[in-house]
Design a protein around this motif. Structure first.
Motif, mmCIF file in Angstrom:
data_model
loop_
_atom_site.group_PDB
_atom_site.id
_atom_site.type_symbol
_atom_site.label_atom_id
_atom_site.label_comp_id
_atom_site.label_asym_id
_atom_site.label_seq_id
_atom_site.Cartn_x
_atom_site.Cartn_y
_atom_site.Cartn_z
ATOM 1 N N GLY A 365 -10.554 -0.092 2.095
ATOM 2 C CA GLY A 365 -10.228 -1.374 2.706
ATOM 3 C C GLY A 365 -9.816 -2.460 1.742
ATOM 4 O O GLY A 365 -9.295 -3.503 2.173
ATOM 5 N N VAL A 366 -10.037 -2.254 0.444
ATOM 6 C CA VAL A 366 -9.697 -3.261 -0.565
ATOM 7 C C VAL A 366 -8.284 -3.002 -1.081
ATOM 8 O O VAL A 366 -7.960 -1.894 -1.516
ATOM 9 N N ARG A 367 -7.446 -4.014 -1.014
ATOM 10 C CA ARG A 367 -6.069 -3.881 -1.498
ATOM 11 C C ARG A 367 -6.016 -4.137 -3.003
ATOM 12 O O ARG A 367 -6.811 -4.910 -3.546
ATOM 13 N N TYR A 368 -5.046 -3.507 -3.663
ATOM 14 C CA TYR A 368 -4.953 -3.665 -5.118
ATOM 15 C C TYR A 368 -3.529 -3.431 -5.593
ATOM 16 O O TYR A 368 -2.709 -2.781 -4.926
ATOM 17 N N ALA A 369 -3.238 -3.954 -6.776
ATOM 18 C CA ALA A 369 -2.037 -3.611 -7.542
ATOM 19 C C ALA A 369 -2.406 -3.796 -9.008
ATOM 20 O O ALA A 369 -2.973 -4.830 -9.385
ATOM 21 N N LYS A 390 2.166 -7.551 2.419
ATOM 22 C CA LYS A 390 1.499 -6.473 3.170
ATOM 23 C C LYS A 390 0.209 -6.980 3.803
ATOM 24 O O LYS A 390 -0.136 -6.598 4.926
ATOM 25 N N THR A 391 -0.506 -7.806 3.064
ATOM 26 C CA THR A 391 -1.761 -8.351 3.587
ATOM 27 C C THR A 391 -1.527 -9.152 4.856
ATOM 28 O O THR A 391 -2.367 -9.184 5.754
ATOM 29 N N MET A 392 -0.357 -9.776 4.951
ATOM 30 C CA MET A 392 -0.004 -10.546 6.136
ATOM 31 C C MET A 392 0.672 -9.683 7.206
ATOM 32 O O MET A 392 1.148 -10.198 8.211
ATOM 33 N N ARG A 398 6.518 -3.470 1.878
ATOM 34 C CA ARG A 398 6.523 -2.069 1.462
ATOM 35 C C ARG A 398 7.299 -1.886 0.162
ATOM 36 O O ARG A 398 8.331 -2.524 -0.069
ATOM 37 N N THR A 399 6.798 -1.001 -0.711
ATOM 38 C CA THR A 399 7.469 -0.681 -1.971
ATOM 39 C C THR A 399 7.456 0.825 -2.189
ATOM 40 O O THR A 399 6.712 1.567 -1.533
ATOM 41 N N ALA A 400 8.242 1.260 -3.130
ATOM 42 C CA ALA A 400 8.289 2.687 -3.472
ATOM 43 C C ALA A 400 7.026 3.137 -4.201
ATOM 44 O O ALA A 400 6.800 4.341 -4.356
ATOM 45 N N PHE A 401 6.212 2.190 -4.643
ATOM 46 C CA PHE A 401 4.957 2.536 -5.318
ATOM 47 C C PHE A 401 3.800 2.738 -4.344
ATOM 48 O O PHE A 401 2.726 3.188 -4.753
ATOM 49 N N ASP A 402 4.000 2.397 -3.093
ATOM 50 C CA ASP A 402 2.892 2.437 -2.140
ATOM 51 C C ASP A 402 2.298 3.834 -2.042
ATOM 52 O O ASP A 402 2.998 4.821 -1.787
ATOM 53 N N ASP A 403 0.983 3.881 -2.263
ATOM 54 C CA ASP A 403 0.184 5.085 -2.011
ATOM 55 C C ASP A 403 0.661 6.306 -2.791
ATOM 56 O O ASP A 403 0.501 7.448 -2.345
#
Length: 439
Positions: A365-369, A390-392, A398-403
């Motif tokens: 549940g915690v977002r990070y970069a 994304k948080t909003m 969305r980015t190509a780095f997602d997940d």
């Protein structure tokens, strides 16, 4: 070369040169609210850019930092901006397929374009310049490799560059040490502390609450969101963003296992004759080299000093010790600077990852970069911005780095016990390659 004992001025500062001349930061509140929509841990480029986006979206946003806002590497880096993605297109294609690989590589270019547009549109005065980078080859073989790779990137990705032979090197960099190099014409520079101060002002103007000296000791999740335990009391938040990069702690053990904190050390010379600086940097480009333990350097924005950075010891060390060693390396490259000392010697922590890619996502549940691998000025800013979107709930985030898979190693808990041996090996190898090339 033995480091000079008088390489530093007697009154040298162990603080970032970039902080000199800045007005005092704004006063920050000493108390935190009971509840916010978004709580962000970390007040560097990632955290502030995320906060700007969430505040624009109408979310009550709180940024917390263990130190004074901006005390970390966001005001201590070299102010150099590349296209940020280290693995080549070929390597990424083998791991993720051609389409995803191209998308990841394009994000580096997008981040650089974005930060230029953002600073202009927001009116952030930070000496941003599309000066280009001279990436120098420390051996003849490395020059051939750099030139081939640059040609491949021009053809496959449209990345602008041109090779410079050793015979023509002084048109770009005033030294005979290297064996030519490649100029990346679109790379850029800025004053990192001015940029951070501009981000801070923009966030505060949007109503973001920023509180320093407020260590977060625990993040607990419940049915209503999160409760953060801090040095100034608890705060409830619907969303939590962790933006700690090289300063990630056991507050988030899963993230700490996935970043490798590495100290990067920098010196700034005393004021120099302008014609001397212009001779060393005739095109005013930023510079780096092809060593495994890389050096990076540039002229100051006003053209009166040289800022020289790199890693000079296998393990972390005191800046009073790293300064003379950096000075010796600087003089090896630029003998004309042997009569000048350094007035500043400082360091900051960057964060590498095991796959040399930045990472952004959500864990429990915690977002990070984080994990920008030494190229974080634009990428930390860009991924922080996208993380805020994304948080909003915005599709634009969305980015190509997602997940992407976010690897670690067995037995690694965040203390890079392997780093001293690794750095020592690479430094030895660089030295041997230098000696063979000079023979």
């Amino acid at each position: 070369m033995t480091p000079r004992t008088n390489a530093l001025t007697p009154d040298f500062r162990d603080t970032s040169y970039w902080l000199d001349g800045l007005p005092p930061p704004p006063a920050f509140p000493d108390q935190i609210p009971d509840e916010v929509d978004v709580a962000i841990v970390g007040s560097g480029y990632t955290g502030l850019n995320a906060a700007i986006e969430t505040a624009k979206g109408g979310a009550a946003t709180l940024v917390l930092d263990a130190g004074e806002p901006g005390w970390g590497c966001s005001t201590r880096n070299g102010g150099q901006i590349s296209t940020s993605v280290k693995p080549s297109l070929a390597k990424l294609s083998m791991r993720f397929g051609a389409e995803r690989a191209r998308a990841i590589r394009r994000e580096g270019e997008t981040a650089l374009e974005w930060i230029e547009t953002f600073t202009k549109e927001e009116g952030i005065e930070c000496d941003f310049s599309r000066c280009g980078r001279f990436h120098a080859a420390h051996t003849p073989a490395k020059y051939e490799e750099l030139a081939r790779d640059a040609e491949t990137m021009r053809k496959a990705e449209g990345i602008e560059s041109f090779a410079v032979s050793r015979a023509d090197q002084r048109r770009e960099l005033g030294t005979n040490v290297y064996h030519g190099g490649v100029v990346f014409t679109r790379h850029a520079s800025l004053n990192p502390a001015k940029y951070h101060r501009g981000l801070l002002a923009r966030a505060l103007a949007l109503g973001v609450q920023v509180v320093g000296r407020c260590t977060v000791t625990r993040i607990a999740r419940d049915s209503r969101g999160f409760v953060l335990a801090t040095a100034k009391g608890p705060v409830r938040a619907r969303e939590v963003i962790v933006a700690t990069n090289g300063y990630t702690t056991n507050l988030t053990p899963w993230l700490r296992r996935r970043v490798i904190p590495i100290g990067s050390y920098i010196i700034a010379t005393e004021p120099l004759p302008r014609d001397l600086v212009a001779g060393l940097f005739p095109t005013n480009r930023i510079a780096s080299d092809s060593c495994k333990v890389v050096y990076y350097y540039r002229a100051s924005p006003d053209g009166t000093r040289v800022l020289f950075g790199g890693r000079v010891s296998a393990s972390e060390t005191d800046v009073s010790l790293s300064g003379p060693k950096l000075h010796a390396d600087m003089v090896r490259i630029f003998p004309e600077l042997s009569g000048y000392r350094a007035t500043h010697s400082w360091m900051g922590l960057v964060a590498y990852t095991f796959d040399e890619l930045a990472h952004t996502g959500t864990h429990e549940g915690v977002r990070y970069a984080m994990g920008y691998c030494g190229s974080g000025v634009s990428m930390a800013s860009y991924l922080g911005m996208r993380l805020g979107q994304k948080t909003m709930g915005l599709e634009a985030g969305r980015t190509a780095f997602d997940d992407l898979p976010n690897p670690t190693r067995p037995l690694y808990t965040g203390n890079p016990w392997f780093l001293p041996a690794t750095v020592a090996w690479y430094r030895w190898r660089d030295r041997i390659e230098y000696q063979r090339a000079a023979a």
